[in-house]
Write a protein that holds these residues in place. Structure first.
Motif, PDB file in Angstrom:
ATOM      1  N   ILE A 167      36.556  46.695  38.506  1.00 29.53           N
ATOM      2  CA  ILE A 167      37.982  46.569  38.200  1.00 29.53           C
ATOM      3  C   ILE A 167      38.439  47.585  37.156  1.00 29.53           C
ATOM      4  O   ILE A 167      39.603  47.972  37.121  1.00 29.53           O
ATOM      5  N   GLY A 168      37.528  48.012  36.299  1.00 30.03           N
ATOM      6  CA  GLY A 168      37.782  49.166  35.440  1.00 30.03           C
ATOM      7  C   GLY A 168      38.496  48.957  34.125  1.00 30.03           C
ATOM      8  O   GLY A 168      38.300  49.708  33.187  1.00 30.03           O
ATOM      9  N   SER A 169      39.364  47.920  34.040  1.00 29.78           N
ATOM     10  CA  SER A 169      40.072  47.704  32.779  1.00 29.78           C
ATOM     11  C   SER A 169      40.582  46.272  32.684  1.00 29.78           C
ATOM     12  O   SER A 169      40.758  45.588  33.696  1.00 29.78           O
ATOM     13  N   SER A 170      40.836  45.876  31.451  1.00 29.26           N
ATOM     14  CA  SER A 170      41.381  44.551  31.181  1.00 29.26           C
ATOM     15  C   SER A 170      42.768  44.409  31.820  1.00 29.26           C
ATOM     16  O   SER A 170      43.131  43.357  32.355  1.00 29.26           O
ATOM     17  N   LYS A 171      43.516  45.497  31.796  1.00 28.34           N
ATOM     18  CA  LYS A 171      44.855  45.500  32.401  1.00 28.34           C
ATOM     19  C   LYS A 171      44.764  45.226  33.909  1.00 28.34           C
ATOM     20  O   LYS A 171      45.514  44.419  34.458  1.00 28.34           O
ATOM     21  N   ASN A 172      43.826  45.897  34.575  1.00 29.16           N
ATOM     22  CA  ASN A 172      43.662  45.668  36.015  1.00 29.16           C
ATOM     23  C   ASN A 172      43.239  44.231  36.304  1.00 29.16           C
ATOM     24  O   ASN A 172      43.646  43.637  37.301  1.00 29.16           O
ATOM     25  N   ALA A 173      42.392  43.677  35.424  1.00 25.12           N
ATOM     26  CA  ALA A 173      41.952  42.290  35.614  1.00 25.12           C
ATOM     27  C   ALA A 173      43.162  41.363  35.498  1.00 25.12           C
ATOM     28  O   ALA A 173      43.339  40.426  36.286  1.00 25.12           O
ATOM     29  N   SER A 174      43.998  41.647  34.510  1.00 20.63           N
ATOM     30  CA  SER A 174      45.185  40.836  34.295  1.00 20.63           C
ATOM     31  C   SER A 174      46.140  40.952  35.493  1.00 20.63           C
ATOM     32  O   SER A 174      46.691  39.951  35.973  1.00 20.63           O
ATOM     33  N   ASP A 175      46.306  42.168  36.021  1.00 18.40           N
ATOM     34  CA  ASP A 175      47.163  42.360  37.203  1.00 18.40           C
ATOM     35  C   ASP A 175      46.621  41.612  38.412  1.00 18.40           C
ATOM     36  O   ASP A 175      47.369  41.027  39.194  1.00 18.40           O
ATOM     37  N   PHE A 176      45.291  41.638  38.549  1.00 20.33           N
ATOM     38  CA  PHE A 176      44.670  40.949  39.687  1.00 20.33           C
ATOM     39  C   PHE A 176      44.917  39.440  39.592  1.00 20.33           C
ATOM     40  O   PHE A 176      45.276  38.782  40.572  1.00 20.33           O
ATOM     41  N   MET A 185      36.843  35.654  42.323  1.00 22.47           N
ATOM     42  CA  MET A 185      37.937  35.917  43.255  1.00 22.47           C
ATOM     43  C   MET A 185      37.914  37.376  43.715  1.00 22.47           C
ATOM     44  O   MET A 185      38.174  37.676  44.872  1.00 22.47           O
ATOM     45  N   TRP A 186      37.585  38.266  42.817  1.00 20.04           N
ATOM     46  CA  TRP A 186      37.492  39.689  43.165  1.00 20.04           C
ATOM     47  C   TRP A 186      36.408  39.892  44.233  1.00 20.04           C
ATOM     48  O   TRP A 186      36.606  40.567  45.242  1.00 20.04           O
ATOM     49  N   SER A 187      35.260  39.263  43.996  1.00 25.78           N
ATOM     50  CA  SER A 187      34.172  39.353  44.969  1.00 25.78           C
ATOM     51  C   SER A 187      34.558  38.683  46.287  1.00 25.78           C
ATOM     52  O   SER A 187      34.120  39.096  47.353  1.00 25.78           O
ATOM     53  N   LEU A 188      35.387  37.629  46.200  1.00 27.15           N
ATOM     54  CA  LEU A 188      35.784  36.918  47.422  1.00 27.15           C
ATOM     55  C   LEU A 188      36.656  37.807  48.315  1.00 27.15           C
ATOM     56  O   LEU A 188      36.535  37.791  49.539  1.00 27.15           O
ATOM     57  N   VAL A 189      37.511  38.588  47.684  1.00 28.45           N
ATOM     58  CA  VAL A 189      38.329  39.543  48.446  1.00 28.45           C
ATOM     59  C   VAL A 189      37.405  40.450  49.264  1.00 28.45           C
ATOM     60  O   VAL A 189      37.612  40.672  50.463  1.00 28.45           O
ATOM     61  N   ILE A 190      36.353  40.935  48.616  1.00 28.32           N
ATOM     62  CA  ILE A 190      35.412  41.843  49.284  1.00 28.32           C
ATOM     63  C   ILE A 190      34.576  41.092  50.332  1.00 28.32           C
ATOM     64  O   ILE A 190      34.333  41.581  51.434  1.00 28.32           O
ATOM     65  N   ALA A 191      34.179  39.864  49.983  1.00 27.41           N
ATOM     66  CA  ALA A 191      33.368  39.060  50.909  1.00 27.41           C
ATOM     67  C   ALA A 191      34.134  38.800  52.201  1.00 27.41           C
ATOM     68  O   ALA A 191      33.588  38.909  53.302  1.00 27.41           O
ATOM     69  N   LYS A 192      35.413  38.452  52.072  1.00 27.42           N
ATOM     70  CA  LYS A 192      36.220  38.166  53.262  1.00 27.42           C
ATOM     71  C   LYS A 192      36.328  39.420  54.131  1.00 27.42           C
ATOM     72  O   LYS A 192      36.276  39.344  55.353  1.00 27.42           O
ATOM     73  N   ASP A 193      36.493  40.561  53.477  1.00 27.63           N
ATOM     74  CA  ASP A 193      36.610  41.796  54.244  1.00 27.63           C
ATOM     75  C   ASP A 193      35.274  42.141  54.920  1.00 27.63           C
ATOM     76  O   ASP A 193      35.234  42.477  56.106  1.00 27.63           O
ATOM     77  N   MET A 194      34.176  42.011  54.197  1.00 27.67           N
ATOM     78  CA  MET A 194      32.873  42.327  54.799  1.00 27.67           C
ATOM     79  C   MET A 194      32.592  41.401  55.979  1.00 27.67           C
ATOM     80  O   MET A 194      32.071  41.818  57.008  1.00 27.67           O
ATOM     81  N   PHE A 195      32.976  40.134  55.826  1.00 23.96           N
ATOM     82  CA  PHE A 195      32.705  39.161  56.889  1.00 23.96           C
ATOM     83  C   PHE A 195      33.446  39.537  58.177  1.00 23.96           C
ATOM     84  O   PHE A 195      32.994  39.229  59.279  1.00 23.96           O
ATOM     85  N   SER A 196      34.576  40.230  58.019  1.00 24.75           N
ATOM     86  CA  SER A 196      35.365  40.582  59.201  1.00 24.75           C
ATOM     87  C   SER A 196      34.591  41.495  60.156  1.00 24.75           C
ATOM     88  O   SER A 196      34.959  41.638  61.305  1.00 24.75           O
ATOM     89  N   ARG A 197      33.525  42.110  59.677  1.00 29.35           N
ATOM     90  CA  ARG A 197      32.737  42.984  60.567  1.00 29.35           C
ATOM     91  C   ARG A 197      31.746  42.208  61.437  1.00 29.35           C
ATOM     92  O   ARG A 197      31.205  42.725  62.406  1.00 29.35           O
ATOM     93  N   PHE A 198      31.446  40.967  61.071  1.00 31.15           N
ATOM     94  CA  PHE A 198      30.446  40.200  61.834  1.00 31.15           C
ATOM     95  C   PHE A 198      31.055  39.666  63.130  1.00 31.15           C
ATOM     96  O   PHE A 198      32.259  39.432  63.217  1.00 31.15           O
ATOM     97  N   ASN A 199      30.205  39.480  64.100  1.00 31.56           N
ATOM     98  CA  ASN A 199      30.625  38.930  65.379  1.00 31.56           C
ATOM     99  C   ASN A 199      30.670  37.406  65.274  1.00 31.56           C
ATOM    100  O   ASN A 199      29.638  36.744  65.226  1.00 31.56           O
ATOM    101  N   ARG A 200      31.884  36.849  65.239  1.00 29.58           N
ATOM    102  CA  ARG A 200      32.007  35.405  65.019  1.00 29.58           C
ATOM    103  C   ARG A 200      31.485  34.591  66.181  1.00 29.58           C
ATOM    104  O   ARG A 200      31.303  33.389  66.067  1.00 29.58           O
TER     105      ARG A 200
END
Ligand SMILES: [Zn+2]
Length: 685
Positions: free
Chosen positions: A301-310, A620-635
């Motif tokens: 995330i790189g900064s406290s400001k970005n964390a706050s925005d997220f 929550m940040w990791s969840l955003v990435i997890a949801k996106d990664m999961f989209s590549r799997f064959n459901r």
């Protein structure tokens, strides 16, 4: 859960991970099996008592000191061979000491052993903290020419130098001394915080079986009245969750939740203030405005400001929907109590269940009958071994710290990849959440990764089928996601970037992604069988469970955002402006419509305020990435090893040897985005 005050050493990931371990078998000692240099004896070999354990930990620290002397004694040109490799050895041995002690202080059944382990953790931490400020070590690493090295080695060196600078190695000697004292203090203060949570295991007493109305039969059976006729209920998970979900008596729920939200109070109020003040001081010495600015600088995330925005983004996306969901809770409550104007916190899980039952025709008890602990455990092992092409072999008669612990070896073909320990049921004095603890980070040719899952699931007692809630099954898969990451990522050369030692706000992505597997009907049908009839879980039931799960999603996400805001806001200002009670009270209504519960202090048992400090947004940040990664799997076929193999190669296997963004991009063939997460939040998934 991890130890936040040290950069390199992530001790455990909580509902997630933590640990280190020790040993007895430094590779040299384990030379009794000369044919297998890559498989030193398991860390708890010989089932050491506290004194023997201490000897093992001290041997590791001595091995670290020896490697340090060797590294510093080099004259002439600094090379990977004469400098980076000894540095790796220093870290490996010191981490072995720290990880093993940390696990033992959290799980050993003997309180004397735990206390001894705490001291050993302090010593190992002190060694690592001093190392992070050791200027000659830093200068030696700077001199290494890495131009011809492979990319993981170059990244390791760059990252190590950055870590050293973030630790303050380039400050003058007096400043480094101050930092060192502060770090030592922080280790102890963090231990006080955890111990106060662990040891404050509160109970309430209720008058009799009538107060347990609504609870499952097996729960009532295992809670017989005591000599005084009263029934004791504990705030530990196996009592707490059934009570707040099922007890018809609202007052019983309220009383138990009140105790739970006061766990660690008042002892941890001052301890938390002290953590906040010390971290602020440290951040200032290191040249950052606040601890939150300091601790986010090397994260994705790189900064406290970005964390706050997220966090703001999460609040904005959930606020309206959370209000709508809350209105449905109130509507349902009014059927019981027409005069009701609000729904108390202790009523949410209860009414949530009733709403899901009537409006979604889903009863968690019906599902629970299909989640017998031993079947779930075997199912999880089967699912992951199939996905990743692994074999797990139970280690018969393995030395373990408690008879309830199981040990396994992980093989790919005939190659031993690692070991893991499953410590899955509650016990007095044991760590009371769920986490993956590191015991040893894997280093190719030196030691295989060893990790432990420490959880508190039902079962493990004679005559108890150990029926799990679906949420327990989800937690189990989550923690195992950390474990598999640690083992598959623990096959490289450099110990400090092995396995889950990746960027901290990425760590919860592999674990949260594996949770998806417990929502898949085909996967569930491989292991979820009725504990009496042996029938596999019916597909319509899984369907109902999924639909019911979407209800309350905005409220849950809003609550997570609220926790993230607490974590950030107690650390992103000056300590004299932080009254933790006020922070908690001010933030809560900004995120969630559920009214506060008076005279409670949730922050005193919010263990992540130590482990994650300001970066709880990580989930929550990791969840955003997890949801996106999961989209590549064959459901249609989540057990298909093809995509799992790519996921393993691109995301898990590199461990921390690349920036997390690159790992994800390699797998997705593009940058990750919010689409899958937003769609899930909107209930479309
Ligand atoms: Zn986790």
């Amino acid at each position: 859960m991890t130890q936040p005050n040290r950069r390199r050493l992530v001790l455990a990931l909580l509902i997630s991970t933590l640990s280190i371990s020790i040993v007895f078998s430094s590779p040299a000692i384990a030379a009794e099996s000369p044919g297998a240099p890559e498989s030193p004896a398991p860390f708890f070999t010989g089932a050491p008592d506290a004194a023997a354990f201490q000897v093992g930990a001290e041997a590791e620290l001595q091995a670290a000191r020896d490697a340090l002397s060797r590294m510093l004694a080099v004259t002439g040109k600094r090379t990977i061979e004469n400098t980076l490799i000894p540095y790796n050895e220093i870290m490996l041995h010191a981490d072995n000491a720290a990880y093993g002690s940390h696990l033992m202080e959290s799980v050993h059944p003997d309180s004397t052993f735990r206390a001894r382990a705490e001291e050993l953790t302090q010593r190992a931490s002190k060694f690592l903290d001093d190392l992070s400020l050791n200027r000659p070590v830093y200068d030696a690493l700077v001199e290494i020419d890495t131009k011809k090295a492979d990319p993981p080695t170059r990244y390791f060196v760059t990252k190590t130098l950055q870590d050293f600078r973030l630790s303050g190695v380039d400050k003058d000697e007096a400043t480094r001394k101050m930092i060192s004292t502060l770090l030592e203090d922080l280790t102890k203060t963090g231990q006080d915080f955890s111990r106060n949570i662990r040891s404050d295991s509160r109970t309430i007493q209720v008058d009799g079986v009538a107060d347990l109305a609504g609870l499952p039969e097996d729960f009532i059976k295992s809670h017989a009245p005591g000599a005084n006729g009263k029934i004791t209920l504990s705030i530990e998970n196996p009592d707490y969750f059934p009570i707040i979900r099922y007890a018809q008596n609202s007052e019983v729920r309220r009383r138990l939740m009140y105790e739970d939200l006061n766990r660690g109070y008042p002892a941890n109020m001052a301890v938390l203030d002290s953590l906040i003040a010390k971290r602020y001081r440290l951040a200032r010495i290191l040249g950052y405005p606040t601890w939150a600015d300091y601790v986010t600088v090397d994260k994705m995330i790189g900064s406290s400001k970005n964390a706050s925005d997220f966090i703001d983004r999460l609040r904005e996306t959930t606020f309206r929907r959370a209000q709508d969901e809350y209105a449905l809770y109130l509507k349902r409550k009014r059927e019981d109590d027409p005069a009701a104007t609000q729904v108390g916190k202790w009523e949410m899980a209860y009414y949530g269940r009733l709403i899901r039952k009537r409006d979604y025709d889903f009863d968690p008890q019906e599902a629970r009958a299909y989640f017998r602990f031993d079947l779930v455990k075997q199912g999880l092992l089967d699912v992951t071994s199939k996905m990743f092409g692994l074999t797990y072999k139970r280690m018969e008669n393995a030395a373990v710290w408690d008879p309830s612990v199981d040990a396994y070896e992980v093989f790919e073909g005939s190659k031993l990849l690692g070991r893991f320990y499953l410590d899955l049921h509650p016990r007095a004095g044991k760590f009371n959440h769920a986490a993956k603890f590191t015991i040893r980070q894997g280093v190719a040719g030196v030691q295989v990764p060893e990790h432990a899952l420490v959880c508190n699931f039902p079962g493990g007692k004679a005559g108890d089928p150990g029926l799990m809630e679906h949420s327990d099954v989800e937690t189990f898969f989550h923690e195992f996601g950390h474990l598999i990451h640690a083992i598959l990522g623990g096959q490289g050369q450099w110990e400090p970037v092995s396995g889950t030692a990746t960027q901290r706000d990425f760590v919860e992505a592999p674990s949260q992604m594996l949770e998806e597997w417990v929502w898949d009907p085909k996967v569930l049908q491989t292991f979820a069988r009725h504990y009496q009839t042996e029938q596999p879980i019916p597909l319509p039931l899984v369907d109902k469970m999924k639909r019911a799960d979407a209800f309350g999603r905005a409220l849950n996400t809003a609550t997570q955002a609220y926790y993230a805001a607490i974590s950030l806001n107690i650390y992103n200002t000056t300590p004299d402006r932080v009254n933790t009670d006020a922070v908690v009270a001010d933030l809560e209504p900004k995120f969630t419509p559920v009214p506060r519960m008076d005279s409670t202090h949730m922050q005193t048992s919010f263990g992540h305020l130590d482990g994650y400090s300001a970066v709880y947004y990580t989930y929550m940040w990791s969840l955003v990435i997890a949801k996106d990664m999961f989209s590549r799997f064959n459901r249609e076929n989540l057990l298909d090893p093809t995509v799992a193999r790519e996921y393993r190669d691109y995301v898990l296997a590199p461990g921390g040897s690349k920036p997390a963004r690159e790992l994800v991009k390699g797998f997705l063939k593009r940058d990750y985005d919010f689409k899958a997460f937003d769609s899930w939040l909107a209930g479309k998934d």
